[in-house]
Design a protein around this motif. Structure first.
Motif, PDB file in Angstrom:
ATOM      1  N   SER A 189      54.826  31.522  35.170  1.00 28.83           N
ATOM      2  CA  SER A 189      56.378  31.269  35.824  1.00 28.83           C
ATOM      3  C   SER A 189      56.678  29.647  35.997  1.00 28.83           C
ATOM      4  CB  SER A 189      56.710  31.879  36.668  1.00 28.83           C
ATOM      5  OG  SER A 189      55.847  31.353  38.029  1.00 28.83           O
ATOM      6  N   LYS A 190      57.673  29.259  35.881  1.00 29.68           N
ATOM      7  CA  LYS A 190      58.075  27.701  36.144  1.00 29.68           C
ATOM      8  C   LYS A 190      57.770  27.566  37.640  1.00 29.68           C
ATOM      9  CE  LYS A 190      61.915  24.698  36.696  1.00 29.68           C
ATOM     10  NZ  LYS A 190      63.452  24.600  36.605  1.00 29.68           N
ATOM     11  N   GLY A 191      57.772  28.686  38.620  1.00 25.65           N
ATOM     12  CA  GLY A 191      57.361  28.358  39.943  1.00 25.65           C
ATOM     13  C   GLY A 191      56.007  28.068  40.066  1.00 25.65           C
ATOM     14  N   THR A 192      55.120  28.500  39.222  1.00 19.57           N
ATOM     15  CA  THR A 192      53.751  28.431  39.214  1.00 19.57           C
ATOM     16  C   THR A 192      53.429  26.825  38.845  1.00 19.57           C
ATOM     17  OG1 THR A 192      53.354  30.528  38.739  1.00 19.57           O
ATOM     18  CG2 THR A 192      51.509  28.989  38.386  1.00 19.57           C
ATOM     19  N   VAL A 193      54.376  26.486  37.755  1.00 19.62           N
ATOM     20  CA  VAL A 193      54.059  25.023  37.408  1.00 19.62           C
ATOM     21  C   VAL A 193      54.467  24.067  38.486  1.00 19.62           C
ATOM     22  CG1 VAL A 193      54.819  23.273  35.680  1.00 19.62           C
ATOM     23  CG2 VAL A 193      54.511  25.620  34.916  1.00 19.62           C
ATOM     24  N   LEU A 194      55.538  24.588  39.279  1.00 25.98           N
ATOM     25  CA  LEU A 194      56.231  23.689  40.020  1.00 25.98           C
ATOM     26  C   LEU A 194      55.248  23.545  41.203  1.00 25.98           C
ATOM     27  CD1 LEU A 194      59.884  24.488  40.042  1.00 25.98           C
ATOM     28  CD2 LEU A 194      58.836  22.211  39.595  1.00 25.98           C
ATOM     29  N   HIS A 195      54.446  24.755  41.596  1.00 26.63           N
ATOM     30  CA  HIS A 195      53.221  24.608  42.801  1.00 26.63           C
ATOM     31  C   HIS A 195      52.542  23.478  42.300  1.00 26.63           C
ATOM     32  CE1 HIS A 195      50.864  26.169  45.588  1.00 26.63           C
ATOM     33  NE2 HIS A 195      49.821  26.353  45.113  1.00 26.63           N
ATOM     34  N   TYR A 196      52.057  23.509  41.150  1.00 27.72           N
ATOM     35  CA  TYR A 196      50.897  22.414  41.052  1.00 27.72           C
ATOM     36  C   TYR A 196      51.446  20.929  40.667  1.00 27.72           C
ATOM     37  CZ  TYR A 196      47.648  26.416  40.989  1.00 27.72           C
ATOM     38  OH  TYR A 196      47.003  27.445  41.468  1.00 27.72           O
ATOM     39  N   TYR A 197      52.763  20.991  39.889  1.00 26.35           N
ATOM     40  CA  TYR A 197      53.285  19.784  39.648  1.00 26.35           C
ATOM     41  C   TYR A 197      54.705  19.678  40.124  1.00 26.35           C
ATOM     42  CZ  TYR A 197      49.017  19.287  36.736  1.00 26.35           C
ATOM     43  OH  TYR A 197      47.794  19.236  36.149  1.00 26.35           O
ATOM     44  N   LEU A 198      55.002  18.904  40.963  1.00 29.25           N
ATOM     45  CA  LEU A 198      56.146  19.010  41.498  1.00 29.25           C
ATOM     46  C   LEU A 198      57.465  18.488  40.466  1.00 29.25           C
ATOM     47  CD1 LEU A 198      55.562  17.470  45.137  1.00 29.25           C
ATOM     48  CD2 LEU A 198      55.730  19.703  44.404  1.00 29.25           C
ATOM     49  N   THR A 199      57.062  17.746  39.416  1.00 29.05           N
ATOM     50  CA  THR A 199      58.124  17.291  38.587  1.00 29.05           C
ATOM     51  C   THR A 199      57.531  17.347  37.201  1.00 29.05           C
ATOM     52  OG1 THR A 199      57.550  14.944  38.801  1.00 29.05           O
ATOM     53  CG2 THR A 199      59.239  15.713  40.230  1.00 29.05           C
ATOM     54  N   LYS A 200      58.502  17.156  36.236  1.00 30.80           N
ATOM     55  CA  LYS A 200      57.983  16.923  34.924  1.00 30.80           C
ATOM     56  C   LYS A 200      57.284  15.540  34.723  1.00 30.80           C
ATOM     57  CE  LYS A 200      60.208  15.835  30.545  1.00 30.80           C
ATOM     58  NZ  LYS A 200      61.429  15.834  29.806  1.00 30.80           N
ATOM     59  N   GLU A 201      57.764  14.946  35.401  1.00 31.29           N
ATOM     60  CA  GLU A 201      56.980  13.360  35.247  1.00 31.29           C
ATOM     61  C   GLU A 201      55.603  13.466  35.862  1.00 31.29           C
ATOM     62  OE1 GLU A 201      60.287  13.890  36.273  1.00 31.29           O
ATOM     63  OE2 GLU A 201      61.132  13.042  34.635  1.00 31.29           O
ATOM     64  N   ALA A 202      55.458  14.199  36.769  1.00 28.99           N
ATOM     65  CA  ALA A 202      54.148  14.296  37.374  1.00 28.99           C
ATOM     66  C   ALA A 202      53.274  14.879  36.292  1.00 28.99           C
ATOM     67  CB  ALA A 202      54.080  14.974  38.529  1.00 28.99           C
ATOM     68  N   LEU A 203      53.808  15.980  35.638  1.00 27.54           N
ATOM     69  CA  LEU A 203      53.071  16.666  34.697  1.00 27.54           C
ATOM     70  C   LEU A 203      52.764  15.777  33.426  1.00 27.54           C
ATOM     71  CD1 LEU A 203      51.644  19.368  34.096  1.00 27.54           C
ATOM     72  CD2 LEU A 203      53.898  20.186  33.330  1.00 27.54           C
ATOM     73  N   LEU A 204      53.750  14.972  33.257  1.00 25.23           N
ATOM     74  CA  LEU A 204      53.650  14.315  31.982  1.00 25.23           C
ATOM     75  C   LEU A 204      52.614  13.077  32.304  1.00 25.23           C
ATOM     76  CD1 LEU A 204      54.439  13.332  29.174  1.00 25.23           C
ATOM     77  CD2 LEU A 204      56.384  12.231  30.121  1.00 25.23           C
ATOM     78  N   ASP A 205      52.697  12.653  33.374  1.00 24.81           N
ATOM     79  CA  ASP A 205      51.780  11.555  33.958  1.00 24.81           C
ATOM     80  C   ASP A 205      50.234  12.041  33.707  1.00 24.81           C
ATOM     81  OD1 ASP A 205      51.218   8.990  35.327  1.00 24.81           O
ATOM     82  OD2 ASP A 205      50.344  10.504  36.633  1.00 24.81           O
ATOM     83  N   ARG A 206      50.103  13.174  34.175  1.00 24.15           N
ATOM     84  CA  ARG A 206      48.637  13.902  34.242  1.00 24.15           C
ATOM     85  C   ARG A 206      48.342  13.871  32.721  1.00 24.15           C
ATOM     86  NH1 ARG A 206      45.032  17.929  36.305  1.00 24.15           N
ATOM     87  NH2 ARG A 206      43.411  18.045  34.552  1.00 24.15           N
ATOM     88  N   VAL A 207      49.084  14.573  31.843  1.00 28.83           N
ATOM     89  CA  VAL A 207      48.745  14.450  30.331  1.00 28.83           C
ATOM     90  C   VAL A 207      48.525  13.129  29.722  1.00 28.83           C
ATOM     91  CG1 VAL A 207      49.906  15.017  27.855  1.00 28.83           C
ATOM     92  CG2 VAL A 207      50.298  16.673  29.884  1.00 28.83           C
ATOM     93  N   LEU A 208      49.194  12.071  29.992  1.00 26.52           N
ATOM     94  CA  LEU A 208      48.872  11.017  29.537  1.00 26.52           C
ATOM     95  C   LEU A 208      47.610  10.333  29.925  1.00 26.52           C
ATOM     96  CD1 LEU A 208      52.669   9.397  29.397  1.00 26.52           C
ATOM     97  CD2 LEU A 208      51.299  10.194  27.283  1.00 26.52           C
TER      98      LEU A 208
END
Length: 193
Positions: free
Chosen positions: A42-61
């Protein structure tokens, strides 16, 4: 071997799903909902680990740069002469598993967002600076310090252009052809000096 916390494993799983989405739709199309769907959560699970899309994109890069850095370091360890190192640096830029339409399109989406996004622009500058710095270091013994800078700049600009071409015309440029063009430019630059 120690057990890794489940939270670390979940973050990696989500980062892997985010990379898959990023390569498919770029930065603009990468949403937390798409990442969640790709990860089967779920989106909630993603938000639990990464507060924003930018934080997740930062991790990917960061993950992509870390892997590329390790691969580049291993590749350079096997090279001894400056010429071998320059050629290897160029070859690294066009590896078939990296110089794909998906990676090129994703990179183009990063560049397109750089003007308004300091985080993405930081990565763009870092990658560009690292490429130019490596090229200058490997060229310096071949052409001297004065000439290394313009040759490195022209090679870096050509590499950027070839990546752009790969993004906008995926079938028009293969990794081997791109590498051959860059190596030809290097040969011509060295012959001119």
């Amino acid at each position: 071997m120690s057990l890794r916390p489940i939270s670390d494993l979940r973050r990696e799983e989500l980062a892997h799903a985010a990379l898959e989405v990023f390569l498919t739709v770029g930065t603009e199309g990468m949403t937390l909902e798409r990442v969640a769907k790709t990860a089967g959560t779920s989106k909630g699970t993603v938000l639990h680990y990464y507060l924003t899309k930018e934080a997740l994109l930062d991790r990917v890069l960061r993950d992509v740069l870390r892997v590329l850095g390790r691969e580049a370091q291993a590749c350079m360890m096997a090279r001894t002469t400056p010429r071998e190192k320059v050629n290897a640096q160029i070859s690294l830029c066009f590896r078939p598993e990296l110089f794909t339409p998906e990676y090129a399109g994703a990179w183009l989406s990063v560049i397109a967002r750089c003007t308004g996004d300091n985080g993405l622009d930081r990565y763009r500058r870092l990658i560009a600076r690292r490429l130019r710095s490596n090229l200058r270091a490997y060229l310096r013994p071949l052409v001297g310090a004065t000439e290394a800078r313009p040759v490195a700049e022209s090679l870096a600009a050509l590499i950027d252009g070839l990546w752009l071409r790969r993004a906008v015309d995926p079938a028009g440029l293969t990794p081997d052809r791109a590498k051959a063009l860059a190596l030809t430019h290097l040969e011509e630059s060295l012959a001119f000096l």
